[in-house]
Design a protein around this motif. Sequence first.
Motif, PDB file in Angstrom:
ATOM      1  N   GLY A   1      34.071  26.579 -28.352  1.00 29.58           N
ATOM      2  CA  GLY A   1      34.409  27.828 -30.004  1.00 29.58           C
ATOM      3  C   GLY A   1      33.674  29.316 -29.652  1.00 29.58           C
ATOM      4  N   GLU A   2      33.271  29.908 -30.797  1.00 30.48           N
ATOM      5  CA  GLU A   2      32.385  30.777 -30.719  1.00 30.48           C
ATOM      6  C   GLU A   2      31.613  31.060 -32.123  1.00 30.48           C
ATOM      7  OE1 GLU A   2      34.120  34.315 -27.893  1.00 30.48           O
ATOM      8  OE2 GLU A   2      35.920  33.950 -29.392  1.00 30.48           O
ATOM      9  N   PRO A   3      30.829  29.753 -32.690  1.00 28.29           N
ATOM     10  CA  PRO A   3      30.339  30.374 -33.641  1.00 28.29           C
ATOM     11  C   PRO A   3      29.747  31.541 -34.557  1.00 28.29           C
ATOM     12  CG  PRO A   3      29.001  28.706 -32.296  1.00 28.29           C
ATOM     13  CD  PRO A   3      30.484  28.962 -31.273  1.00 28.29           C
ATOM     14  N   SER A   4      29.243  32.247 -32.926  1.00 29.06           N
ATOM     15  CA  SER A   4      28.652  33.757 -33.871  1.00 29.06           C
ATOM     16  C   SER A   4      29.777  34.352 -34.637  1.00 29.06           C
ATOM     17  CB  SER A   4      27.639  34.008 -32.104  1.00 29.06           C
ATOM     18  OG  SER A   4      29.080  34.881 -31.687  1.00 29.06           O
ATOM     19  N   TYR A   5      31.186  34.130 -34.546  1.00 36.45           N
ATOM     20  CA  TYR A   5      31.322  34.999 -35.641  1.00 36.45           C
ATOM     21  C   TYR A   5      31.117  34.487 -36.755  1.00 36.45           C
ATOM     22  CZ  TYR A   5      33.799  37.747 -31.430  1.00 36.45           C
ATOM     23  OH  TYR A   5      34.149  38.131 -30.548  1.00 36.45           O
ATOM     24  N   ALA A   6      30.385  32.920 -36.919  1.00 35.80           N
ATOM     25  CA  ALA A   6      31.145  32.589 -38.232  1.00 35.80           C
ATOM     26  C   ALA A   6      30.262  33.097 -39.648  1.00 35.80           C
ATOM     27  CB  ALA A   6      30.631  30.957 -38.361  1.00 35.80           C
TER      28      ALA A   6
ATOM     29  N   LYS B   1      33.836  34.025 -44.912  1.00 37.41           N
ATOM     30  CA  LYS B   1      35.120  33.687 -44.173  1.00 37.41           C
ATOM     31  C   LYS B   1      35.444  31.750 -44.332  1.00 37.41           C
ATOM     32  CE  LYS B   1      34.848  36.696 -39.411  1.00 37.41           C
ATOM     33  NZ  LYS B   1      34.378  36.170 -38.828  1.00 37.41           N
ATOM     34  N   GLY B   2      34.233  31.545 -44.439  1.00 35.83           N
ATOM     35  CA  GLY B   2      33.845  30.230 -44.849  1.00 35.83           C
ATOM     36  C   GLY B   2      34.832  29.967 -46.286  1.00 35.83           C
TER      37      GLY B   2
ATOM     38  N   ASP C   1      38.178  35.767 -36.259  1.00 35.47           N
ATOM     39  CA  ASP C   1      37.471  36.992 -34.469  1.00 35.47           C
ATOM     40  C   ASP C   1      38.426  35.965 -33.780  1.00 35.47           C
ATOM     41  OD1 ASP C   1      37.489  39.248 -36.504  1.00 35.47           O
ATOM     42  OD2 ASP C   1      35.553  38.166 -37.014  1.00 35.47           O
ATOM     43  N   SER C   2      37.148  35.392 -33.334  1.00 38.78           N
ATOM     44  CA  SER C   2      37.606  34.304 -32.619  1.00 38.78           C
ATOM     45  C   SER C   2      38.649  34.078 -31.418  1.00 38.78           C
ATOM     46  CB  SER C   2      36.457  33.727 -32.002  1.00 38.78           C
ATOM     47  OG  SER C   2      36.759  32.127 -32.796  1.00 38.78           O
ATOM     48  N   LYS C   3      39.576  33.342 -30.364  1.00 32.40           N
ATOM     49  CA  LYS C   3      39.995  32.991 -30.246  1.00 32.40           C
ATOM     50  C   LYS C   3      40.623  31.406 -30.100  1.00 32.40           C
ATOM     51  CE  LYS C   3      39.089  36.835 -26.911  1.00 32.40           C
ATOM     52  NZ  LYS C   3      38.083  36.331 -27.603  1.00 32.40           N
TER      53      LYS C   3
ATOM     54  N   ALA D   1      32.970  22.964 -33.350  1.00 24.81           N
ATOM     55  CA  ALA D   1      31.464  23.187 -34.011  1.00 24.81           C
ATOM     56  C   ALA D   1      31.753  25.232 -34.057  1.00 24.81           C
ATOM     57  CB  ALA D   1      30.549  23.501 -32.719  1.00 24.81           C
ATOM     58  N   GLY D   2      33.030  25.680 -34.005  1.00 22.62           N
ATOM     59  CA  GLY D   2      32.700  27.690 -33.562  1.00 22.62           C
ATOM     60  C   GLY D   2      33.247  27.776 -34.836  1.00 22.62           C
ATOM     61  N   GLU D   3      33.574  29.013 -34.955  1.00 20.69           N
ATOM     62  CA  GLU D   3      33.644  30.087 -35.491  1.00 20.69           C
ATOM     63  C   GLU D   3      34.216  29.184 -36.976  1.00 20.69           C
ATOM     64  OE1 GLU D   3      35.779  33.557 -35.307  1.00 20.69           O
ATOM     65  OE2 GLU D   3      35.583  34.336 -37.158  1.00 20.69           O
ATOM     66  N   ILE D   4      35.259  28.825 -36.816  1.00 19.28           N
ATOM     67  CA  ILE D   4      35.876  28.229 -38.338  1.00 19.28           C
ATOM     68  C   ILE D   4      34.934  26.586 -38.866  1.00 19.28           C
ATOM     69  CG2 ILE D   4      37.664  26.864 -39.278  1.00 19.28           C
ATOM     70  CD1 ILE D   4      39.072  28.301 -37.546  1.00 19.28           C
ATOM     71  N   GLU D   5      34.935  26.072 -38.386  1.00 20.53           N
ATOM     72  CA  GLU D   5      33.970  24.833 -38.751  1.00 20.53           C
ATOM     73  C   GLU D   5      32.463  25.639 -39.369  1.00 20.53           C
ATOM     74  OE1 GLU D   5      35.115  20.294 -37.061  1.00 20.53           O
ATOM     75  OE2 GLU D   5      33.670  21.890 -35.862  1.00 20.53           O
TER      76      GLU D   5
END
Length: 248
Positions: A205-210, A214-215, A150-152, A157-161
């Motif tokens: 990045g945007e970890p709040s979407y994690a 998704k992982g 969802d993040s761009k 250390a963002g949504e994916i990681e």
Amino acid sequence: MISYKLTADEIVSANPDLAILPIGSIEQHGPHLPVMTDYAIITAIGKGVAEKTNGYLLPTLPISTCREHMGKKGSVWMEPPTFYNMVTDIVMSLKTQGFNKVCILSGHGGIFILTPITRDLNAKNNPDLMVATVEIMAIFQSLTEDGLIDSKLEIHAGEIETSMMLYLAPETVHMDRAVDFIPTVGRPMLNYGSIFRASPAGVWGEPSYATAEKGKLILERAIEKGVSQMNYIFDYMEKKEKFGYSYF
Ligand SMILES: [Zn+2]
């Protein structure tokens, strides 16, 4: 699975011609993720790639190059020429015992010395030895383009990681401390100042979407994409014929 957990005799009878070398990093990953994040993620991807390809899985190299994370304790690096020599020696030891394909899985986006390592090993050893380097940053980029997250933007250390760590090692993740941050400068500025100059929390990045769900999905897709990228590179090299004096 053919891996370092087998005996030497078992590896001889499996007789793989492909070896898989995952490379991680021990580096800060913001206030919410452990410094082992890259190591943990690429270890899981390496296992998946080995299962799908019947390659010989080596243990993940935990430490590489991460000067861009200087400033807080816990990040550990070596000098790029040391890393160049170490990886070259590992790959050449595999060639000596009959492996003719090596896939390097890079779990950290900041190992720029991997480009000359890969190019030099292929230029000096094709067609007897072929080295394919698969970069996790390119896989993350393609997952973003596929609309899987969802993040761009995912640099660090963002949504994916964070999603992958929520799936792989949830006990090490502190979502209550997660901070979203997209710096106003581009990634090349990491050559001119550590990540903390661009992002005080060390997050890009945007970890709040994690989420852990998704992982799981990201891990499966990253393994698939890693295998297909590796095959694409080996196919390209296998089709080459001698040009002038060179097989490269
Ligand atoms: Zn990372």
